[in-house]
Design a protein around this motif. Structure first.
Motif, PDB file in Angstrom:
ATOM      1  N   ILE A   5       0.860  -1.180   0.000  1.00 44.90           N
ATOM      2  CA  ILE A   5       0.000   0.000   0.000  1.00 44.90           C
ATOM      3  C   ILE A   5       0.891   1.223   0.000  1.00 44.90           C
ATOM      4  O   ILE A   5       1.852   1.301   0.770  1.00 44.90           O
ATOM      5  N   GLU A   6       0.601   2.135  -0.908  1.00 44.44           N
ATOM      6  CA  GLU A   6       1.368   3.372  -1.016  1.00 44.44           C
ATOM      7  C   GLU A   6       0.465   4.525  -0.592  1.00 44.44           C
ATOM      8  O   GLU A   6      -0.643   4.671  -1.113  1.00 44.44           O
ATOM      9  N   THR A   7       0.943   5.309   0.366  1.00 44.78           N
ATOM     10  CA  THR A   7       0.163   6.421   0.888  1.00 44.78           C
ATOM     11  C   THR A   7       0.959   7.707   0.796  1.00 44.78           C
ATOM     12  O   THR A   7       2.180   7.695   0.652  1.00 44.78           O
ATOM     13  N   VAL A   8       0.252   8.805   0.921  1.00 41.12           N
ATOM     14  CA  VAL A   8       0.885  10.106   1.010  1.00 41.12           C
ATOM     15  C   VAL A   8       1.060  10.397   2.496  1.00 41.12           C
ATOM     16  O   VAL A   8       0.079  10.591   3.215  1.00 41.12           O
TER      17      VAL A   8
ATOM     18  N   GLU B  70      -1.558   4.265  10.109  1.00 33.08           N
ATOM     19  CA  GLU B  70      -2.979   3.918  10.259  1.00 33.08           C
ATOM     20  C   GLU B  70      -3.312   2.684   9.416  1.00 33.08           C
ATOM     21  O   GLU B  70      -4.016   1.780   9.863  1.00 33.08           O
ATOM     22  N   ALA B  71      -2.785   2.641   8.190  1.00 37.46           N
ATOM     23  CA  ALA B  71      -3.018   1.502   7.306  1.00 37.46           C
ATOM     24  C   ALA B  71      -2.439   0.221   7.886  1.00 37.46           C
ATOM     25  O   ALA B  71      -3.091  -0.832   7.879  1.00 37.46           O
TER      26      ALA B  71
ATOM     27  N   ALA C   9      -6.421   0.166   3.209  1.00 32.44           N
ATOM     28  CA  ALA C   9      -6.787   1.258   2.307  1.00 32.44           C
ATOM     29  C   ALA C   9      -7.957   2.063   2.863  1.00 32.44           C
ATOM     30  O   ALA C   9      -7.961   3.298   2.793  1.00 32.44           O
ATOM     31  N   GLU C  10      -8.929   1.362   3.418  1.00 28.33           N
ATOM     32  CA  GLU C  10     -10.089   2.056   4.002  1.00 28.33           C
ATOM     33  C   GLU C  10      -9.662   2.935   5.174  1.00 28.33           C
ATOM     34  O   GLU C  10     -10.062   4.097   5.268  1.00 28.33           O
TER      35      GLU C  10
ATOM     36  N   VAL D 254      -4.568   7.561  -0.075  1.00 27.97           N
ATOM     37  CA  VAL D 254      -3.988   6.313  -0.552  1.00 27.97           C
ATOM     38  C   VAL D 254      -3.679   6.491  -2.029  1.00 27.97           C
ATOM     39  O   VAL D 254      -4.573   6.823  -2.818  1.00 27.97           O
ATOM     40  N   ASN D 255      -2.425   6.290  -2.394  1.00 30.62           N
ATOM     41  CA  ASN D 255      -2.029   6.446  -3.790  1.00 30.62           C
ATOM     42  C   ASN D 255      -2.312   5.184  -4.590  1.00 30.62           C
ATOM     43  O   ASN D 255      -2.851   5.252  -5.687  1.00 30.62           O
ATOM     44  N   SER D 256      -1.958   4.012  -4.029  1.00 31.65           N
ATOM     45  CA  SER D 256      -2.224   2.759  -4.736  1.00 31.65           C
ATOM     46  C   SER D 256      -2.095   1.571  -3.793  1.00 31.65           C
ATOM     47  O   SER D 256      -1.493   1.668  -2.725  1.00 31.65           O
ATOM     48  N   THR D 257      -2.694   0.449  -4.213  1.00 33.93           N
ATOM     49  CA  THR D 257      -2.558  -0.817  -3.489  1.00 33.93           C
ATOM     50  C   THR D 257      -2.287  -1.908  -4.515  1.00 33.93           C
ATOM     51  O   THR D 257      -2.649  -1.773  -5.682  1.00 33.93           O
ATOM     52  N   LEU D 258      -1.672  -2.990  -4.047  1.00 31.54           N
ATOM     53  CA  LEU D 258      -1.388  -4.110  -4.929  1.00 31.54           C
ATOM     54  C   LEU D 258      -1.243  -5.370  -4.093  1.00 31.54           C
ATOM     55  O   LEU D 258      -0.628  -5.348  -3.022  1.00 31.54           O
TER      56      LEU D 258
END
Length: 92
Positions: free
Chosen positions: A9-12, A19-20, A62-63, A71-75
């Motif tokens: 998970i990529e976040t700003v 938190e994620a 992500a939620e 959230v920028n992206s998830t994989l």
């Protein structure tokens, strides 16, 4: 890493990633193997576990992260190739 999955998970911002990570670990039987600074305020967290658990953990992550930041992206990669582990210690 056989029969495992890799979730990312990529976040700003680091606060969103914390938190994620908290949400993912509480929601599913996953292990956070590390995190990395991407640049420009982006950070990425890495999780491993069985495929269903990683999918559930990343969805929860992500939620939760979207509630406090972006959230920028998830994989989720089911059964990643063993050579992928050469990219960094957080994948193994």
């Amino acid at each position: 890493m056989a029969k495992q999955a890799l979730g990312m998970i990529e976040t700003v911002g680091l606060t969103s990633l914390v938190e994620a990570a908290d949400a993912a670990i509480k929601a599913a039987d996953v292990t956070m193997t590390g995190w990395d600074k991407i640049g420009s305020g982006l950070v990425c967290g890495f999780f491993v576990g069985d495929v269903a658990a990683v999918k559930a953990g990343i969805e929860a992550a992500a939620e939760a992260a979207s509630q406090v930041g972006e959230v920028n992206s998830t994989l989720v990669i089911p059964r990643p190739h063993e050579e992928l582990g050469q990219m960094g210690p957080w994948i193994s």
